[in-house]
Design a protein around this motif. Sequence first.
Motif, PDB file in Angstrom:
ATOM      1  N   ASN A 528      28.730  49.656  84.280  1.00  0.00           N
ATOM      2  CA  ASN A 528      28.213  50.873  84.905  1.00  0.00           C
ATOM      3  C   ASN A 528      28.293  50.804  86.422  1.00  0.00           C
ATOM      4  OD1 ASN A 528      26.978  53.455  84.595  1.00  0.00           O
ATOM      5  ND2 ASN A 528      25.027  52.573  85.242  1.00  0.00           N
ATOM      6  N   GLY A 529      29.029  49.813  86.929  1.00  0.00           N
ATOM      7  CA  GLY A 529      29.082  49.557  88.369  1.00  0.00           C
ATOM      8  C   GLY A 529      29.565  50.723  89.190  1.00  0.00           C
ATOM      9  N   MET A 530      30.453  51.559  88.646  1.00  0.00           N
ATOM     10  CA  MET A 530      30.974  52.690  89.405  1.00  0.00           C
ATOM     11  C   MET A 530      29.877  53.691  89.727  1.00  0.00           C
ATOM     12  SD  MET A 530      34.152  52.169  89.999  1.00  0.00           S
ATOM     13  CE  MET A 530      34.733  53.824  90.407  1.00  0.00           C
ATOM     14  N   ARG A 531      28.806  53.694  88.904  1.00  0.00           N
ATOM     15  CA  ARG A 531      27.747  54.676  89.110  1.00  0.00           C
ATOM     16  C   ARG A 531      26.511  54.054  89.762  1.00  0.00           C
ATOM     17  NH1 ARG A 531      27.033  57.823  83.525  1.00  0.00           N
ATOM     18  NH2 ARG A 531      25.792  59.145  84.908  1.00  0.00           N
ATOM     19  N   MET A 532      26.539  52.731  89.976  1.00  0.00           N
ATOM     20  CA  MET A 532      25.407  52.034  90.599  1.00  0.00           C
ATOM     21  C   MET A 532      25.957  51.099  91.664  1.00  0.00           C
ATOM     22  SD  MET A 532      23.303  51.139  87.114  1.00  0.00           S
ATOM     23  CE  MET A 532      22.546  49.729  87.862  1.00  0.00           C
ATOM     24  N   ALA A 533      25.591  51.345  92.909  1.00  0.00           N
ATOM     25  CA  ALA A 533      26.128  50.559  94.022  1.00  0.00           C
ATOM     26  C   ALA A 533      25.717  49.096  93.934  1.00  0.00           C
ATOM     27  CB  ALA A 533      25.672  51.155  95.351  1.00  0.00           C
ATOM     28  N   THR A 534      24.549  48.827  93.347  1.00  0.00           N
ATOM     29  CA  THR A 534      24.055  47.445  93.271  1.00  0.00           C
ATOM     30  C   THR A 534      23.919  47.013  91.813  1.00  0.00           C
ATOM     31  OG1 THR A 534      21.774  48.253  93.380  1.00  0.00           O
ATOM     32  CG2 THR A 534      22.819  47.628  95.456  1.00  0.00           C
ATOM     33  N   ALA A 535      24.891  47.410  90.976  1.00  0.00           N
ATOM     34  CA  ALA A 535      24.793  47.142  89.544  1.00  0.00           C
ATOM     35  C   ALA A 535      24.623  45.659  89.241  1.00  0.00           C
ATOM     36  CB  ALA A 535      26.042  47.682  88.842  1.00  0.00           C
ATOM     37  N   GLU A 536      25.372  44.818  89.925  1.00  0.00           N
ATOM     38  CA  GLU A 536      25.316  43.378  89.653  1.00  0.00           C
ATOM     39  C   GLU A 536      23.911  42.833  89.831  1.00  0.00           C
ATOM     40  OE1 GLU A 536      27.459  39.223  91.115  1.00  0.00           O
ATOM     41  OE2 GLU A 536      28.036  41.153  91.988  1.00  0.00           O
ATOM     42  N   ASP A 537      23.193  43.362  90.814  1.00  0.00           N
ATOM     43  CA  ASP A 537      21.845  42.875  91.097  1.00  0.00           C
ATOM     44  C   ASP A 537      20.805  43.417  90.123  1.00  0.00           C
ATOM     45  OD1 ASP A 537      22.880  41.535  93.252  1.00  0.00           O
ATOM     46  OD2 ASP A 537      22.439  43.152  94.669  1.00  0.00           O
ATOM     47  N   LYS A 538      21.190  44.372  89.284  1.00  0.00           N
ATOM     48  CA  LYS A 538      20.242  44.979  88.354  1.00  0.00           C
ATOM     49  C   LYS A 538      20.278  44.337  86.974  1.00  0.00           C
ATOM     50  CE  LYS A 538      18.694  47.974  91.278  1.00  0.00           C
ATOM     51  NZ  LYS A 538      17.318  47.847  91.801  1.00  0.00           N
ATOM     52  N   ARG A 539      21.076  43.298  86.816  1.00  0.00           N
ATOM     53  CA  ARG A 539      21.152  42.636  85.520  1.00  0.00           C
ATOM     54  C   ARG A 539      19.827  41.983  85.137  1.00  0.00           C
ATOM     55  NH1 ARG A 539      25.586  38.386  86.319  1.00  0.00           N
ATOM     56  NH2 ARG A 539      24.636  38.409  88.397  1.00  0.00           N
ATOM     57  N   LEU A 540      19.651  41.790  83.847  1.00  0.00           N
ATOM     58  CA  LEU A 540      18.499  41.030  83.359  1.00  0.00           C
ATOM     59  C   LEU A 540      18.758  39.545  83.588  1.00  0.00           C
ATOM     60  CD1 LEU A 540      17.815  42.772  79.929  1.00  0.00           C
ATOM     61  CD2 LEU A 540      16.251  42.730  81.879  1.00  0.00           C
ATOM     62  N   GLY A 541      17.795  38.864  84.171  1.00  0.00           N
ATOM     63  CA  GLY A 541      17.930  37.428  84.336  1.00  0.00           C
ATOM     64  C   GLY A 541      17.681  36.707  83.029  1.00  0.00           C
ATOM     65  N   THR A 542      18.336  35.583  82.846  1.00  0.00           N
ATOM     66  CA  THR A 542      18.181  34.846  81.592  1.00  0.00           C
ATOM     67  C   THR A 542      16.730  34.412  81.368  1.00  0.00           C
ATOM     68  OG1 THR A 542      18.828  32.818  82.760  1.00  0.00           O
ATOM     69  CG2 THR A 542      20.553  34.015  81.575  1.00  0.00           C
ATOM     70  N   TYR A 543      15.986  34.215  82.463  1.00  0.00           N
ATOM     71  CA  TYR A 543      14.578  33.833  82.356  1.00  0.00           C
ATOM     72  C   TYR A 543      13.669  35.008  82.721  1.00  0.00           C
ATOM     73  CZ  TYR A 543      16.107  28.968  82.023  1.00  0.00           C
ATOM     74  OH  TYR A 543      16.683  27.786  81.621  1.00  0.00           O
ATOM     75  N   PHE A 544      14.181  36.231  82.523  1.00  0.00           N
ATOM     76  CA  PHE A 544      13.395  37.425  82.853  1.00  0.00           C
ATOM     77  C   PHE A 544      12.109  37.470  82.034  1.00  0.00           C
ATOM     78  CE2 PHE A 544      12.233  41.879  82.954  1.00  0.00           C
ATOM     79  CZ  PHE A 544      12.558  42.272  84.241  1.00  0.00           C
ATOM     80  N   VAL A 545      12.175  36.935  80.815  1.00  0.00           N
ATOM     81  CA  VAL A 545      10.990  36.874  79.956  1.00  0.00           C
ATOM     82  C   VAL A 545      10.700  35.413  79.622  1.00  0.00           C
ATOM     83  CG1 VAL A 545      11.367  39.146  78.942  1.00  0.00           C
ATOM     84  CG2 VAL A 545      12.385  37.126  77.863  1.00  0.00           C
ATOM     85  N   HIS A 546       9.537  35.198  79.033  1.00  0.00           N
ATOM     86  CA  HIS A 546       9.166  33.881  78.523  1.00  0.00           C
ATOM     87  C   HIS A 546       9.284  33.891  77.000  1.00  0.00           C
ATOM     88  CE1 HIS A 546       7.661  32.586  82.426  1.00  0.00           C
ATOM     89  NE2 HIS A 546       7.047  33.761  82.520  1.00  0.00           N
ATOM     90  N   LEU A 547       9.330  32.711  76.445  1.00  0.00           N
ATOM     91  CA  LEU A 547       9.444  32.604  74.989  1.00  0.00           C
ATOM     92  C   LEU A 547       8.312  33.347  74.295  1.00  0.00           C
ATOM     93  CD1 LEU A 547      10.854  31.426  72.514  1.00  0.00           C
ATOM     94  CD2 LEU A 547       9.476  29.346  72.808  1.00  0.00           C
ATOM     95  N   ARG A 548       7.113  33.286  74.851  1.00  0.00           N
ATOM     96  CA  ARG A 548       5.967  33.932  74.208  1.00  0.00           C
ATOM     97  C   ARG A 548       6.125  35.460  74.176  1.00  0.00           C
ATOM     98  NH1 ARG A 548       0.754  34.271  78.261  1.00  0.00           N
ATOM     99  NH2 ARG A 548       1.806  35.337  79.972  1.00  0.00           N
ATOM    100  N   ASP A 549       6.910  36.018  75.133  1.00  0.00           N
ATOM    101  CA  ASP A 549       7.120  37.468  75.160  1.00  0.00           C
ATOM    102  C   ASP A 549       7.974  37.939  73.992  1.00  0.00           C
ATOM    103  OD1 ASP A 549       5.741  37.567  77.594  1.00  0.00           O
ATOM    104  OD2 ASP A 549       7.582  37.208  78.737  1.00  0.00           O
ATOM    105  N   LEU A 550       8.701  37.019  73.372  1.00  0.00           N
ATOM    106  CA  LEU A 550       9.598  37.373  72.272  1.00  0.00           C
ATOM    107  C   LEU A 550       8.939  37.220  70.905  1.00  0.00           C
ATOM    108  CD1 LEU A 550      12.744  35.436  73.578  1.00  0.00           C
ATOM    109  CD2 LEU A 550      12.155  37.839  74.008  1.00  0.00           C
ATOM    110  N   GLN A 551       7.863  36.486  70.857  1.00  0.00           N
ATOM    111  CA  GLN A 551       7.248  36.147  69.574  1.00  0.00           C
ATOM    112  C   GLN A 551       6.535  37.351  68.958  1.00  0.00           C
ATOM    113  OE1 GLN A 551       4.873  32.860  70.906  1.00  0.00           O
ATOM    114  NE2 GLN A 551       6.547  31.378  70.709  1.00  0.00           N
ATOM    115  N   TYR A 552       6.655  37.455  67.614  1.00  0.00           N
ATOM    116  CA  TYR A 552       6.125  38.611  66.883  1.00  0.00           C
ATOM    117  C   TYR A 552       4.838  38.239  66.158  1.00  0.00           C
ATOM    118  CZ  TYR A 552       5.891  42.482  63.526  1.00  0.00           C
ATOM    119  OH  TYR A 552       5.489  43.565  62.778  1.00  0.00           O
ATOM    120  N   ASP A 553       3.836  39.105  66.278  1.00  0.00           N
ATOM    121  CA  ASP A 553       2.581  38.923  65.556  1.00  0.00           C
ATOM    122  C   ASP A 553       2.532  39.953  64.434  1.00  0.00           C
ATOM    123  OD1 ASP A 553      -0.020  38.718  64.645  1.00  0.00           O
ATOM    124  OD2 ASP A 553      -0.880  38.403  66.640  1.00  0.00           O
TER     125      ASP A 553
END
Length: 659
Positions: A528-553
């Motif tokens: 989507n880089g053509m429509r977002m000047a800073t697309a590269e900087d908007k990616r999700l980081g690999t550590y954006f979440v913690h393991l506990r954020d993924l766990q299902y109750d």
Amino acid sequence: MNPILETKIKELEKASDYECWYLVKQPTAFDSLCYLVSFLKKYQSADVRENLQNFISEELRKLKSIHPDLEISNNYRALRVAAFFGLITMTSSKYDEAVITETFHEITNRCGGNYEKTELYADIIQRQIEKMFISSQIDEAYQGVRRDYRLYPVMLLYKVLLELGRSSGKYSISMTEYRYLVATTKKFEDFLETLLLIGLLRKDMGNASDHFERYRTKFDNRLIQALRQLETLTIDKDSISLKVEKIEEVAKKVFIFEQNPNVFATENYLGFLGSVKSLFDIEKFEAQISDRETATEDAADDKEKNRLTTGTNVLLYGVPGSGKSWTIEHEYRKPGSVVVRLVFHPDYTYSDFVGQILPSVAENGQVSYQFTPGPLTNILHDAYHHPGEEYILIIEEINRGNAPAIFGEIFQLLDRKIEIKEENDDGFPVGTSEYGIKNIDIATVMYGKDRAKDDIRIPSNLSIIGTMNTSDQNVFTLDTAFQRRWDMRLIENNFDHVEPEFADAPILDTEITWKNFCTEINNIVIGNGMRMATAEDKRLGTYFVHLRDLQYDDKMGDLNDGEYDSLRKKENADNLSDMEKERLTQIREAMKQNRRFPEKVIKYLWDDAFKFNREVVFESTEYQSLEQVIHAFMHARGFERFKIFKDNVQGALRGAKEG
């Protein structure tokens, strides 16, 4: 009343409170103070996070359980009196930064830590009280109400008692004579005037003593409590007297002292007070100081020769959650490294970082101003004095504050020495600041008052590591002069080094792993880089979440089956059974857990990454608000949670799962 006495009374009336010999209003018993210092010593050597006051209270409780009869102050501020007695040396307004002195160690060796056995070190107590000086740097008001006081009070008191005894046969003064005539004398050479006033007061047939006593609270002081511990004196409610068996000893001391009182002045008073030298060894102490200064210069050279050369400046940058902190912990921080971590923010200033002049209020209400070091100055001090240890200052979010302004002139120190010159080398190891700068406040903390005018440099065993997120709008406001002094390192945003347990963890009950979701969404962001000047900087980081954020109750159940809504209606009607209350609590706790992922990731994609073109990934015709998106995610089950996304996004996620 004699006019000379009237003049003295008028002087007392005009004088400020505590313009006399003075000791702070805290307990003064040597045994109690020694125990407090022993607690301080233990606090400094222990790895504790609680404050000093609580630590001392707990140590005192333990001691009292063993020795219930001991009377020890529970007020940690009594450590100020310990400084007056030379048991510690204050290096700042913080008691936990005080330095334990030779005198304290000498006392400890004598009594084996049983400080209540004062008879084992009575001579040390006398030596230390005789060394007390009015007014020294220990006294917050030494440049205030007591700026004109320059004397050893015990020596003047001895002199007055001796002269009165020789003339009258009675080596004693009344407490009134002590409080208003002796304890308001400013210099040893003024003893003749003091003797005159005492003589006139004794001859006065009127009520001069009552006139003096009107100022009792104004001139009351705790120094008398210190004097009570002298074996040379007898002090009761009404008088102070020389002990008969001590007259000869006192006379010899005064004879030596009054030959030339100026000999007993020293610029190194705090060091002298904490030493094991008596007042009459001051010349030996001065000679020792001279030798020590030479040795200090040699030791400083040795420090630099033996200093680690690990120092560097590094800026780690990348998208949020790319692993900058992980990289620091695994690649830069070594076992045994001393780490200080702080965060820059828009309101963070040079004063917060380096230090500032702050008011300090003494026990008597007097206000003084002194430099209070910030985290940079403190770690500079620690790194300088421990050349064999590696120190790291971590500055998180360095670009969220005005970094060039926060560093101020310190940024000049970021230029590091990169090689040893064959000729005209400055003697500092590689990794030290290439250039030094003048800053008296920092130099005083780093090197001590004797070297306050020396240039300061970042030691070669101190590294500064900053982190910054490239998605922040102000990331490139760091000017070129500032950036060139750092080693820049982009932290790549991939799963190559991410633990499988985390990377392959499914998102709630969807069976789509975090790695697959993150990778596919980032591919869309980049595409989507053509429509977002800073697309590269908007990616999700690999550590954006913690393991506990993924766990299902799974206790949440299906929010569409009506159970949750039914329980809420009963709750509103106050008609819940105990079992239903427990079930409602279970559902809500599970919902809190299961909302972690959408509230963190889905919200970021909606509010930030695709803020201006949500239709690229979201079913924006069906969901027009973030509230609707998260509601749909929470009320679905399994892969259906991703129905909030476009078909192509869902297809990419399915393909990644099958692949």
